[in-house]
Design an enzyme around this catalytic site. Structure first.
Site, PDB file in Angstrom:
ATOM      1  N   LYS A  76      -9.009 -27.683   9.255  1.00 48.64           N
ATOM      2  CA  LYS A  76     -10.368 -27.177   9.047  1.00 48.64           C
ATOM      3  C   LYS A  76     -11.346 -28.299   9.384  1.00 48.64           C
ATOM      4  CE  LYS A  76     -13.024 -24.884   5.327  1.00 48.64           C
ATOM      5  NZ  LYS A  76     -12.953 -24.419   3.932  1.00 48.64           N
ATOM      6  N   SER A 151     -13.935 -19.561   3.367  1.00 53.41           N
ATOM      7  CA  SER A 151     -14.556 -20.214   4.494  1.00 53.41           C
ATOM      8  C   SER A 151     -13.573 -20.812   5.506  1.00 53.41           C
ATOM      9  CB  SER A 151     -15.466 -21.335   3.993  1.00 53.41           C
ATOM     10  OG  SER A 151     -14.699 -22.306   3.302  1.00 53.41           O
ATOM     11  N   SER A 175     -11.496 -20.356  -0.746  1.00 54.34           N
ATOM     12  CA  SER A 175     -11.575 -20.438   0.717  1.00 54.34           C
ATOM     13  C   SER A 175     -10.273 -20.644   1.463  1.00 54.34           C
ATOM     14  CB  SER A 175     -12.536 -21.543   1.123  1.00 54.34           C
ATOM     15  OG  SER A 175     -13.844 -21.054   1.060  1.00 54.34           O
TER      16      SER A 175
HETATM   17  N1  GLN Z   1     -16.692 -17.975  -1.109  1.00 57.48           N
HETATM   18  C1  GLN Z   1     -16.928 -19.112  -1.955  1.00 57.48           C
HETATM   19  C2  GLN Z   1     -18.292 -19.697  -1.653  1.00 57.48           C
HETATM   20  O1  GLN Z   1     -18.950 -19.182  -0.794  1.00 57.48           O
HETATM   21  C3  GLN Z   1     -15.829 -20.103  -1.838  1.00 57.48           C
HETATM   22  C4  GLN Z   1     -16.014 -21.145  -0.796  1.00 57.48           C
HETATM   23  C5  GLN Z   1     -14.915 -22.158  -0.751  1.00 57.48           C
HETATM   24  O2  GLN Z   1     -13.905 -22.057  -1.431  1.00 57.48           O
HETATM   25  N2  GLN Z   1     -15.138 -23.208   0.022  1.00 57.48           N
HETATM   26  O3  GLN Z   1     -18.708 -20.642  -2.255  1.00 57.48           O
END
Ligand code: GLN
Length: 478
Positions: A76, A151, A175
């Site tokens: 990532k 994400s 994410s």
């Molecule tokens: N969907 C969550 C957010 O928008 C989780 C994001 C993540 O785990 N980086 O914060």
């Protein structure tokens, strides 16, 4: 080779059926041929990958190979790499070359892995659809009109599309696990502190954890073993041995399903697939009971106070002076303001404003402090439940992969979908999503969460569950 797991690839390399360079070339060619339709990668470095593969082959030949020697991995793009830019999916870090490799990148190099490139993400990992990346969306390999989740959507889509057997992502509120569920692969978030955060670009430091993607539980464990373990360079790193899979038979395993998730926001089709999977686990001797976790319903609102609060502080460092490009303005303050104003995307700005607000004098007690109290209460509730059951189970995501753009006008609805995943981050618990079936041709994930430091047993249980449910197919991309 697309169908090979990391373990099978490692075995084939050891038997000299294939060389590390051939493996790397196979995956690089596949990415070149098919990633135009997916958009999983932000950067692919063929030259660097082939250099790493040559080095890996030498170690295989002279008998000094590491556990991942010759295994292609994708990262990532919020994990720092000196060789290729680290952008976090943001214009504010366009072309940014960090001065050090993330701890997990150092570990991968020691283990002999071949890093193919960097994958797309929501800007600074803030989001659940990979649509807030400044560099375009990633598409779900099961249906390219749909989101891969986020994400870490790029890493999840890359593994699902067969661009690499394993990949790393980060999980602050789901994410790794949510995109894994939406793409039909395994996603594992270890106990907070078991993988170093050094070189994972900070979003919400008390919640951030590096996580692993694989087509199988064994592969996710294989990768976890290579990158986890103590790092004195991260003050929250736990001084324990790396995570490794411990075999756990299903007979007698106690699974607890939170009753609060029974008639809440879970899509009925998703609930049906998960119920069917749990029924087959019962046949294997596991027990499934209903448990009471009242604070689960407060998870999303608690998370969306704490995460933006920490983000507002962490992202203050991007001022156009120290990192990335600069947009000149009037004097120092003007330059910082125009750089931040022009180069951060909407979602990131919204969260920094929200985070600053909940930390400001007069609101701190009402929001931030209160959220911390709920966080403590929720962790205590989970710990109590873990005395009655081994794992808390639920769907990973209340819905299967949604259409790109579906939540453009309703960002709150997208956030509400983090319902099942955020408790593990708030409590620091290990948590894993594995495919458990499909609805209308789209994968459904089963989420298992356990007590802190139960990572090895969690992987072992998930491995037994995976064997009981049978292999999950891969999408057909040609
Ligand atoms: N969907 C969550 C957010 O928008 C989780 C994001 C993540 O785990 N980086 O914060």
């Amino acid at each position: 080779m697309t169908g090979w797991t990391a373990r099978e690839t490692a075995a084939a390399l050891r038997r000299r059926e294939v060389s590390a360079v051939e493996v790397a070339e196979f995956f690089l060619d596949r990415i070149q041929r098919l990633d135009l339709q997916i958009g999983a990668f932000l950067a692919v470095s063929r030259e660097w990958a082939l250099q790493q593969a040559e080095l890996a082959q030498k170690t295989i030949d002279d008998g000094s190979a590491g556990p991942l020697s010759g295994i292609p991995v994708a990262l990532k793009d919020n994990l720092t790499t000196r060789e290729i830019p680290t952008t976090c999916g943001s214009r504010i870090l366009e072309g940014h070359r960090p001065v050090y490799d993330a701890h997990v990148v150092e570990r991968l190099a020691q283990a002999g892995a071949v890093i193919l490139g960097k994958t797309n993400l929501d800007e600074f990992a803030m989001g659940g659809s990979t649509e807030s990346s400044a560099y375009g969306v990633t598409r779900n390999p099961w249906d390219t009109d749909r989101s891969p989740g986020g994400s870490s959507g790029g890493s999840a889509a890359a593994v699902a599309a067969g661009f690499c057997p394993v990949a790393l992502g980060s999980d602050t509120g789901g994410s790794v696990r949510q995109p894994a569920a939406l793409c039909g692969v395994v996603g594992f978030k270890p106990t907070y502190g078991r993988v170093s955060r050094r070189g994972l670009v900070a979003f919400a430091s008390s919640l951030d954890q590096v996580g692993m993607f694989g087509r199988t539980v064994e592969d996710a464990a294989f990768l976890a073993e290579a990158v986890s373990g103590h790092d004195p360079g991260d003050s929250t790193s736990i001084p324990f041995e790396p995570v490794s899979l411990e075999p756990v038979p299903l007979k007698g395993v106690r699974l607890g399903f939170p009753k609060q998730l029974r008639d809440s926001a879970i899509d009925p089709d998703v609930a049906r697939v998960v119920d069917a999977a749990l029924a087959s686990l019962r046949k294997e001797g596991a027990s499934v009971v209903e448990i009471d976790l009242p604070s689960i319903e407060l998870g999303v609102s608690t998370y969306y106070v704490i995460a933006p609060a920490e983000a507002s502080s962490n992202l203050a460092r991007y001022d156009g002076i120290r990192f990335g490009p600069r947009v000149d303005g009037d004097g120092h303050v003007g330059t910082v303001a125009s750089t931040r104003g022009k180069l951060f995307g909407h979602e990131v700005k919204m969260r920094m404003i929200l985070g600053t607000y909940v930390l400001s004098a007069g609101y701190y007690d009402a929001y931030y402090h209160r959220a911390l109290q709920v966080r403590g209460m929720m962790a205590a509730e989970f710990e109590k439940v873990f005395q009655e059951v081994d794992w808390v189970v639920s769907p990973t995501s209340p819905r299967t992969a949604f259409r790109l753009g579906e939540f453009a006008d309703d960002p709150l609805a997208l956030k509400a979908m983090d319902l099942c995943t955020v408790p593990a981050n708030l409590g620091g618990f290990p948590s894993l999503s594995l495919p458990c079936g499909a609805s209308d041709g789209l994968p459904v994930g089963l989420l298992l969460t356990g007590p802190a430091m139960s990572d090895g047993r969690l992987l072992g249980t998930a491995h037994s569950i995976e064997s009981a449910l049978g292999p999950f197919p891969a999408p057909d991309l040609g």
